[in-house]
Design an enzyme around this catalytic site. Structure first.
Site, PDB file in Angstrom:
ATOM      1  N   LYS A 281      83.056  23.859  80.403  1.00 26.29           N
ATOM      2  CA  LYS A 281      83.970  23.258  79.445  1.00 26.29           C
ATOM      3  C   LYS A 281      84.125  21.770  79.760  1.00 26.29           C
ATOM      4  O   LYS A 281      84.437  21.386  80.895  1.00 26.29           O
ATOM      5  CB  LYS A 281      85.338  23.940  79.509  1.00 26.29           C
ATOM      6  CG  LYS A 281      85.335  25.405  79.106  1.00 26.29           C
ATOM      7  CD  LYS A 281      85.185  25.569  77.616  1.00 26.29           C
ATOM      8  CE  LYS A 281      85.375  27.006  77.190  1.00 26.29           C
ATOM      9  NZ  LYS A 281      85.324  27.160  75.723  1.00 26.29           N
TER      10      LYS A 281
ATOM     11  N   LYS B 251      82.734  34.635  66.764  1.00 31.59           N
ATOM     12  CA  LYS B 251      83.820  35.236  67.543  1.00 31.59           C
ATOM     13  C   LYS B 251      84.420  36.384  66.728  1.00 31.59           C
ATOM     14  O   LYS B 251      84.817  36.206  65.569  1.00 31.59           O
ATOM     15  CB  LYS B 251      84.907  34.206  67.849  1.00 31.59           C
ATOM     16  CG  LYS B 251      84.441  32.973  68.635  1.00 31.59           C
ATOM     17  CD  LYS B 251      84.294  33.283  70.108  1.00 31.59           C
ATOM     18  CE  LYS B 251      83.901  32.046  70.923  1.00 31.59           C
ATOM     19  NZ  LYS B 251      84.972  31.041  71.020  1.00 31.59           N
TER      20      LYS B 251
END
Length: 336
Positions: A154, A251
């Protein structure tokens, strides 16, 4: 059919930080459907970016319990079609319900879910393991804590290249970068050049979700493939992402479950796009559901349960990136 809604507070091993938030606990809702001696389980986690809370999911599903019970004999696809109009403003709730019903249905058919769908699992991709934003020292420590073949890192800071340069000194693993909408067009194009030298496989959602002009420029210019996440939420987004991204990260919680996810992945593949499914720090309930989509995927990020200090379920197991299915039919998961 009995409908049971169970809220959980999933505690994380480490503070999890991305470009826009940090948290130590992940609220989650488990949907349990009991019928004819079978028990189906589904899950969706809360998310402030999408303004979804466990309470909102619970209230949305609670209001529909009589209708859920009335449609217990439908196929998962027909069941989803009934409840999509009623839950289209809360796709996370629809996801949890869809997962539970699909699990229940597959168990009733006496098959593992991937078997019900006719999928072969011999060439399943490995899952990455996520390293959240932190000090370089702590990010290195997290890698050493769990050596892994693929790391999803990230980013979204002003020191991103320095961070990856330092991390690279400590592992030969494949790197994937997720900037969570934290970069500009120029930063993305420039960073991609340096990150490619550092063994990065692709960039995930570097720009804000609605910057379609920017996505197009990056798509045409970047030396690394770009995968959509925040820009790809529901079925209609696949066509828009085509020729703006090289692939899509679907997702389950955002699109409304396994039923629409399969359609999205097949559409993306038909357009020549790379396919990926990601997680939202679910327990093994949600993670085990993702596992049955693996034969459709080029990449997968299903490390959510590995990030927890304590899981609430038994399901698939993951060893060095390899996903091993449960012996149980359906999704293959039981609450602890």
């Amino acid at each position: 059919m009995e409908v049971i809604l169970k809220p959980y507070q999933l505690k994380l091993k480490h503070t999890f930080t991305i470009s826009r938030e940090s948290h130590d606990v992940q609220p989650s809702l488990i949907v349990q459907l009991n019928d004819d001696g079978f028990l189906g389980l589904g899950e969706a986690t809360s998310n402030p970016y999408y303004n979804i809370t466990v309470e909102k999911m619970r209230d949305a599903i609670s209001a529909l319990i009589p209708e859920i019970q009335a449609h217990k004999n439908k196929t998962p696809e027909a069941f989803w079609d009934v409840f999509y109009p009623k839950l289209k403003n809360n796709m996370f709730a629809l996801c949890a319900l869809d997962l539970a019903f699909t699990d229940l249905y597959s168990q009733k058919q006496g098959k593992k879910l991937y078997e019900l769908w006719g999928y072969k699992t011999e060439n399943n991709p490995l899952t990455d393991y996520t390293i959240g934003i932190d000090t370089v020292e702590k990010m290195v420590a997290k890698m050493k804590e769990l050596p892994w073949p693929i790391y999803k890192i990230k980013l979204g800071t002003k020191e991103d290249i320095k961070i990856v340069t330092e991390l690279r000194k400590h592992t030969d693993a494949v790197f994937r970068i997720d900037a969570n909408c934290g970069w500009t067009v120029d930063e993305t194009i420039k960073n991609a050049i340096e990150l490619k030298k550092l063994g990065v496989e692709f960039l995930e959602q570097p720009l804000k979700a609605d910057d379609w002009d920017g996505h197009k420029k990056v798509f045409e210019t970047s030396v690394l493939p770009i995968i959509a996440d925040e820009s790809c939420q529901v079925e209609g987004d696949i066509k828009q992402c085509h020729n703006h991204f090289h692939g899509v990260n679907v997702k389950l919680v955002k699109c409304g479950g396994l039923t629409p996810a399969r359609r999205m992945l097949n559409e993306a593949k038909s357009l020549g796009m790379k396919t990926m499914v990601g997680c939202m720090t679910e327990s093994s309930v949600g993670i085990s559901a993702i596992a049955h989509l693996l034969p459709l995927l080029d990449y997968v990020d299903m490390d959510g349960a590995l990030l927890l200090s304590e899981d609430i379920a038994n399901g698939v197991t993951i060893t060095n990136g390899v996903i091993n299915y449960s012996t149980k039919n359906g999704v293959g998961v039981t609450l602890i």
